[in-house]
Design an enzyme around this catalytic site. Sequence first.
Site, PDB file in Angstrom:
ATOM      1  N   HIS A 102       0.710  -1.039  -0.064  1.00  0.00           N
ATOM      2  CA  HIS A 102       0.134  -0.179   0.158  1.00  0.00           C
ATOM      3  C   HIS A 102       0.954   1.209   0.090  1.00  0.00           C
ATOM      4  O   HIS A 102       2.005   1.167   0.666  1.00  0.00           O
ATOM      5  CB  HIS A 102      -0.898   0.062   1.173  1.00  0.00           C
ATOM      6  CG  HIS A 102      -0.277  -0.410   2.382  1.00  0.00           C
ATOM      7  ND1 HIS A 102       0.081  -1.642   2.853  1.00  0.00           N
ATOM      8  CD2 HIS A 102       0.069   0.593   3.420  1.00  0.00           C
ATOM      9  CE1 HIS A 102       0.663  -1.607   4.283  1.00  0.00           C
ATOM     10  NE2 HIS A 102       0.559  -0.253   4.458  1.00  0.00           N
ATOM     11  N   HIS A 104       0.745   5.167   0.925  1.00  0.00           N
ATOM     12  CA  HIS A 104      -0.064   6.107   1.757  1.00  0.00           C
ATOM     13  C   HIS A 104       0.240   7.606   0.790  1.00  0.00           C
ATOM     14  O   HIS A 104       1.037   8.017   0.481  1.00  0.00           O
ATOM     15  CB  HIS A 104       0.617   6.411   3.159  1.00  0.00           C
ATOM     16  CG  HIS A 104       0.724   5.177   3.873  1.00  0.00           C
ATOM     17  ND1 HIS A 104      -0.220   5.153   4.937  1.00  0.00           N
ATOM     18  CD2 HIS A 104       1.573   4.189   3.945  1.00  0.00           C
ATOM     19  CE1 HIS A 104       0.111   4.051   5.751  1.00  0.00           C
ATOM     20  NE2 HIS A 104       1.040   3.433   5.025  1.00  0.00           N
TER      21      HIS A 104
HETATM   22  P1  AMP Z   1       1.675   0.480   7.139  1.00  0.00           P
HETATM   23  O1  AMP Z   1       2.482   0.800   8.489  1.00  0.00           O
HETATM   24  O2  AMP Z   1       2.374   0.945   6.049  1.00  0.00           O
HETATM   25  O3  AMP Z   1       1.591  -1.088   7.000  1.00  0.00           O
HETATM   26  O4  AMP Z   1       0.244   1.117   7.557  1.00  0.00           O
HETATM   27  C1  AMP Z   1      -0.848   0.493   7.618  1.00  0.00           C
HETATM   28  C2  AMP Z   1      -1.952   1.387   7.648  1.00  0.00           C
HETATM   29  O5  AMP Z   1      -3.204   0.690   7.441  1.00  0.00           O
HETATM   30  C3  AMP Z   1      -2.103   2.316   8.670  1.00  0.00           C
HETATM   31  O6  AMP Z   1      -2.028   3.405   8.426  1.00  0.00           O
HETATM   32  C4  AMP Z   1      -3.552   1.933   9.456  1.00  0.00           C
HETATM   33  O7  AMP Z   1      -4.008   3.060  10.024  1.00  0.00           O
HETATM   34  C5  AMP Z   1      -4.041   1.316   8.201  1.00  0.00           C
HETATM   35  N1  AMP Z   1      -5.412   0.376   8.356  1.00  0.00           N
HETATM   36  C6  AMP Z   1      -5.221  -0.705   9.089  1.00  0.00           C
HETATM   37  N2  AMP Z   1      -6.581  -1.237   8.833  1.00  0.00           N
HETATM   38  C7  AMP Z   1      -7.159  -0.595   7.862  1.00  0.00           C
HETATM   39  C8  AMP Z   1      -8.591  -0.697   7.413  1.00  0.00           C
HETATM   40  N3  AMP Z   1      -9.394  -1.692   8.008  1.00  0.00           N
HETATM   41  N4  AMP Z   1      -8.937   0.313   6.778  1.00  0.00           N
HETATM   42  C9  AMP Z   1      -8.028   1.096   6.634  1.00  0.00           C
HETATM   43  N5  AMP Z   1      -6.862   1.445   7.000  1.00  0.00           N
HETATM   44  C10 AMP Z   1      -6.356   0.413   7.584  1.00  0.00           C
END
Ligand code: AMP
Length: 140
Positions: A102, A104
């Site tokens: 993903h 951001h």
């Molecule tokens: P990362 O540290 O780059 O793996 O970020 C994971 C991101 O996923 C974090 O910013 C979380 O807030 C986000 N996240 C976790 N669960 C969900 C969800 N169900 N829907 C949307 N975002 C999510």
Amino acid sequence: MAYDPGNIFAKILRGELPAYRVYEDARVLAFLDIMPRAPGHTLVIPKAPSRNLLDIEPEDLAAVAAAAQRIARAQMTAFEAEGITVTQHNEHAGGQEVFHLHVHVIPRRLGVELKPPLSYKETADVLAEQAARLQAALAD
Ligand code: AMP
């Protein structure tokens, strides 16, 4: 490291979990981060099962990048942003928490610091309104 199809974003892709979806095409899906570091914080993911930058196919990476640009441009108007921060984490040591690639895409305003990661869960009403606002800007 192997891809785990039980991860949260794979469940969102399969429609097993809800998400505030803002954009979709043949290769990517974009939806709001439910713990935003700033209003409008959006995640762009490939539909292909990719763990992170280390295993994604170049064609999917290109599609994710193009969608991130599209989201960023729409955020500039939808959230009256003055800039955009783009981040992407790989493996535990790289700050990755969810093991489906993903990107951001985060609207920024001068002098406004990002909230710490995972520090604040936004309300459903606010996320729904923000998703609608971003969808409208994407349609322009
Ligand atoms: P990362 O540290 O780059 O793996 O970020 C994971 C991101 O996923 C974090 O910013 C979380 O807030 C986000 N996240 C976790 N669960 C969900 C969800 N169900 N829907 C949307 N975002 C999510």
